[in-house]
Scaffold this motif. Structure first.
Motif, PDB file in Angstrom:
ATOM      1  N   PHE A 168      47.370  36.430 119.721  1.00  0.00           N
ATOM      2  CA  PHE A 168      46.088  35.743 119.862  1.00  0.00           C
ATOM      3  C   PHE A 168      45.069  36.193 118.823  1.00  0.00           C
ATOM      4  N   ILE A 169      44.756  37.491 118.835  1.00  0.00           N
ATOM      5  CA  ILE A 169      43.692  38.005 117.981  1.00  0.00           C
ATOM      6  C   ILE A 169      44.057  37.841 116.507  1.00  0.00           C
ATOM      7  N   GLY A 170      45.302  38.126 116.162  1.00  0.00           N
ATOM      8  CA  GLY A 170      45.720  38.002 114.770  1.00  0.00           C
ATOM      9  C   GLY A 170      45.527  36.599 114.231  1.00  0.00           C
ATOM     10  N   LEU A 171      45.936  35.591 114.995  1.00  0.00           N
ATOM     11  CA  LEU A 171      45.803  34.205 114.541  1.00  0.00           C
ATOM     12  C   LEU A 171      44.347  33.770 114.494  1.00  0.00           C
ATOM     13  N   GLU A 172      43.567  34.173 115.503  1.00  0.00           N
ATOM     14  CA  GLU A 172      42.151  33.808 115.508  1.00  0.00           C
ATOM     15  C   GLU A 172      41.414  34.442 114.328  1.00  0.00           C
ATOM     16  N   MET A 173      41.738  35.684 114.015  1.00  0.00           N
ATOM     17  CA  MET A 173      41.085  36.348 112.892  1.00  0.00           C
ATOM     18  C   MET A 173      41.551  35.757 111.569  1.00  0.00           C
ATOM     19  N   ALA A 174      42.816  35.356 111.478  1.00  0.00           N
ATOM     20  CA  ALA A 174      43.300  34.709 110.255  1.00  0.00           C
ATOM     21  C   ALA A 174      42.524  33.422 109.999  1.00  0.00           C
ATOM     22  N   VAL A 335      49.332  36.795 138.983  1.00  0.00           N
ATOM     23  CA  VAL A 335      49.093  35.923 137.830  1.00  0.00           C
ATOM     24  C   VAL A 335      50.355  35.130 137.503  1.00  0.00           C
ATOM     25  N   VAL A 336      50.152  34.001 136.847  1.00  0.00           N
ATOM     26  CA  VAL A 336      51.290  33.266 136.278  1.00  0.00           C
ATOM     27  C   VAL A 336      51.287  33.389 134.761  1.00  0.00           C
ATOM     28  N   GLY A 337      50.151  33.795 134.188  1.00  0.00           N
ATOM     29  CA  GLY A 337      50.077  34.009 132.744  1.00  0.00           C
ATOM     30  C   GLY A 337      49.730  32.735 132.004  1.00  0.00           C
ATOM     31  N   SER A 338      48.439  32.444 131.866  1.00  0.00           N
ATOM     32  CA  SER A 338      47.992  31.228 131.189  1.00  0.00           C
ATOM     33  C   SER A 338      47.153  31.602 129.971  1.00  0.00           C
ATOM     34  N   PHE A 339      47.267  30.824 128.903  1.00  0.00           N
ATOM     35  CA  PHE A 339      46.559  31.158 127.671  1.00  0.00           C
ATOM     36  C   PHE A 339      46.286  29.896 126.859  1.00  0.00           C
ATOM     37  N   VAL A 340      45.346  29.999 125.946  1.00  0.00           N
ATOM     38  CA  VAL A 340      45.127  28.979 124.922  1.00  0.00           C
ATOM     39  C   VAL A 340      44.533  29.667 123.707  1.00  0.00           C
ATOM     40  N   VAL A 341      44.948  29.228 122.523  1.00  0.00           N
ATOM     41  CA  VAL A 341      44.425  29.791 121.285  1.00  0.00           C
ATOM     42  C   VAL A 341      44.156  28.641 120.317  1.00  0.00           C
ATOM     43  N   LYS A 342      43.005  28.685 119.689  1.00  0.00           N
ATOM     44  CA  LYS A 342      42.615  27.655 118.721  1.00  0.00           C
ATOM     45  C   LYS A 342      43.209  27.990 117.362  1.00  0.00           C
ATOM     46  N   LEU A 343      43.842  26.991 116.721  1.00  0.00           N
ATOM     47  CA  LEU A 343      44.430  27.148 115.398  1.00  0.00           C
ATOM     48  C   LEU A 343      43.879  26.037 114.510  1.00  0.00           C
ATOM     49  N   PHE A 344      42.745  26.278 113.884  1.00  0.00           N
ATOM     50  CA  PHE A 344      42.054  25.278 113.081  1.00  0.00           C
ATOM     51  C   PHE A 344      41.793  24.028 113.929  1.00  0.00           C
ATOM     52  N   GLU A 345      42.326  22.859 113.522  1.00  0.00           N
ATOM     53  CA  GLU A 345      42.058  21.627 114.269  1.00  0.00           C
ATOM     54  C   GLU A 345      43.021  21.433 115.438  1.00  0.00           C
ATOM     55  N   THR A 346      43.883  22.396 115.677  1.00  0.00           N
ATOM     56  CA  THR A 346      44.852  22.287 116.763  1.00  0.00           C
ATOM     57  C   THR A 346      44.682  23.451 117.728  1.00  0.00           C
TER      58      THR A 346
END
Length: 569
Positions: A168-174, A335-346
């Motif tokens: 998560f953090i790596g992609l968001e910071m990239a 928990v069931v483990g839910s996530f979302v990460v923003k990748l530019f326009e996706t």
């Protein structure tokens, strides 16, 4: 009778538990201690401050009505005493005391409690690399980190950045480095994909390709050996395969729960760190609670201990703890483990288990991948969404759903719908008949979630036999030795381009003409069917099977998935 509650930790769970308790017992006393000068900040917003989406670091520490959540705020508005720059060094359970060290004066003291909350959070995982302490090497932990990183970029000190870790953090910071500031950014990941263990290789490849189109370079299967610099400042990163120029390095290799103080007090702690708690968020000492990033909770799908460091979960657990401190019996079942990460326009999102995680947990699982429009096909603004469902073969239980799509709410909304029911062990049939709000600007009449479950049903029944884009790529690259017959089931106008590019390898019979042109489709060769999304090719598969064709494979997701995956046709 009034109580004195002591809370160790003041970022997410600690303040939530303290404030909830004070609302229930205004006459009781709460003392919150934290070794930092900063408290109650939104750490998940740090990449968005670095990117410029959040204009001021101060906004990460404010309420929705623009008050700074500092010591004075908690004292005056919430009735909670806060001691910053104060480290909790030891818990004396016998005497019900927390031993403290004032980091400014060096003075030691003890604070008595009636009940105690351990909200010590987690710390970035350090890699123990040479050069990890060089200037320009950072973790993403608190607003001070964010300010330092952004100031370095805005001063023009950063032309090349290296991110270690593709979570998560790596992609968001990239994205933050490349999108806002135009920094040449590389990501080094020890595994073979982005978001390892969270999404399938197919979805990961789609997200990777989109980030590469936006200027990010990835190096997979590489291990960082050293970080090197000159005059005390970082200049390069050395992996086992190459050397990368770097004016800034972000280490985003995960986090480690801060549970040493609990372990030293004799509380039950996981062998890899993290305090064990029950469904009331109590430790094995009935007067001590724990939660957030320092706690281990139950995974409701695998029924195993799980470490899931998310700010959303910490806040929900904080309310549970605050209620129970006041004599309640609130429950956090897991928990069931839910996530979302923003990748530019996706964006990439998921809930539950990926296929790899399901297999590792012992399930006899299979996954299906679907590409479909996110709203009615006739509505003028629409986009393709990719969803993958993981199911247990024998029980038909849905184990997880992951997706890749636009950065709007459509895709994450579908993920959230499944997340809400996963704890109840839903079957394919439950999702197939799931009721979802419908109007053409928002969804198709047969929603993509319904269609995805129907597809899983067809796969389990053996009437939709296929592969995803990764399987197609493997067959396409080996076509010379395998004698596979690739049949495009679309209309001739859609297929012509690929017929011209791949003479002899690409063939075309529109799905509606299958029965008329059976003589053009060999029975003695493997047949692979392709259309835009996998729907017409499924119909073609049914037709060919009906006429005695035995070796017919449908490409799930069709050309849409193939293109997103990056297969060169």
């Amino acid at each position: 009778m009034s109580q004195h509650i002591v809370v160790i930790g003041g970022v997410a769970l600690g303040p939530k538990a303290a404030c909830r308790f004070k609302r229930l017992e205004p006459g009781s006393r709460v003392t919150m201690v934290d070794q930092s000068s900063l408290i109650s900040y939104g750490g998940c917003g740090i990449p968005y401050y670095v990117s410029g989406d959040v204009s001021e670091a101060r906004e990460l520490c404010t309420t929705s009505f623009h008050m700074v959540r500092d010591k004075d705020f908690f004292h005056e508005v919430k009735g909670v005493e806060v001691r910053t720059l104060t480290k909790a060094t030891r818990i004396d359970r016998e005497n019900k005391q927390v031993h403290l060290l004032d980091l400014t004066t060096g003075k030691e003291s003890a604070l008595e409690y009636d009940k105690l909350v351990i909200a010590t959070g987690a710390t970035p995982r350090k890699l123990g690399l040479p050069g990890e302490d060089l200037k320009g090497v950072s973790y993403v932990c608190n607003p001070d980190d964010a300010t330092r990183i952004r100031e370095g970029i805005s001063k023009g000190e950063v032309g090349n950045a290296v991110i270690i870790g593709a979570g998560f953090i790596g992609l968001e910071m990239a994205e933050a480095f490349a999108d806002m500031w135009g920094v040449e950014t590389s990501v080094v990941e020890i595994t073979g994909q982005i978001m390892p263990r969270l999404v399938s290789p197919s979805l990961a490849a789609m997200g990777q390709r989109h980030m590469e189109e936006n200027g990010i370079t990835f190096h997979f299967g590489e291990s960082v050996k050293a970080i090197e610099g000159e005059d005390g400042r970082v200049t390069r990163v050395v992996t086992d395969k190459r050397t990368l120029d770097a004016d800034a390095v972000i280490i985003a290799a995960g986090v480690v729960p801060c549970s040493d103080i609990a372990k030293e007090a004799g509380l039950s702690v996981h062998e890899r760190g993290g305090v064990f708690v029950d469904e009331h968020m109590r430790t094995d000492d009935p007067d001590i609670y724990a939660g957030g990033d320092c706690a281990i909770v139950n995974n409701l799908i695998t029924d195993t201990p799980t470490f899931l460091p998310l700010g959303s979960m910490a806040n929900r657990q904080g309310r549970i703890i605050g209620t129970n401190l006041a004599g309640g019996e609130a429950i956090f079942d897991g928990v069931v483990g839910s996530f979302v990460v923003k990748l530019f326009e996706t964006s990439m999102a998921g809930t539950g288990l990926s296929l790899d995680s399901a297999l590792a947990a012992g399930f006899d699982a299979v996954s299906v991948l679907l590409v479909q429009l996110d709203r009615a096909h006739f509505y003028p603004t629409k986009e393709l969404m990719t969803l993958e469902m993981v199911v247990d073969k024998s029980t038909r239980r849905v184990l997880g759903v992951q997706g890749f799509g636009s950065s709007g709410d459509a895709m994450v909304g579908r993920i959230n719908a499944v997340a809400a029911i996963l704890k109840y062990a839903p079957t394919i049939d439950a999702v197939s008949n799931m009721e979802l709000a419908y109007s053409p600007p928002f969804a198709a009449a047969m929603d993509i979630l319904n269609t995805l479950a129907n597809m899983a049903d067809n796969v389990l029944r053996g009437i939709n036999r296929g592969v995803g884009p990764d399987g197609f790529k493997e067959m396409w690259e080996k076509r010379a030795e395998s004698d596979v017959f690739f049949l495009d089931c679309r209309e001739s106008g859609d297929a012509t381009e690929y017929l011209e590019r791949n003479p002899g390898d690409w063939h075309n019979v529109p799905q509606g003409k299958i029965y008329e042109k059976l003589d053009e489709i060999p029975k003695d060769r493997p047949v692979v069917l392709i259309c835009n999304t996998g729907a017409r090719s499924y119909e073609a598969q049914v037709m060919l099977t009906d006429r005695g064709y035995e070796n017919v494979t449908n490409v799930h997701g069709g050309m849409a998935a193939i293109k997103k995956f990056g297969v060169d046709l």
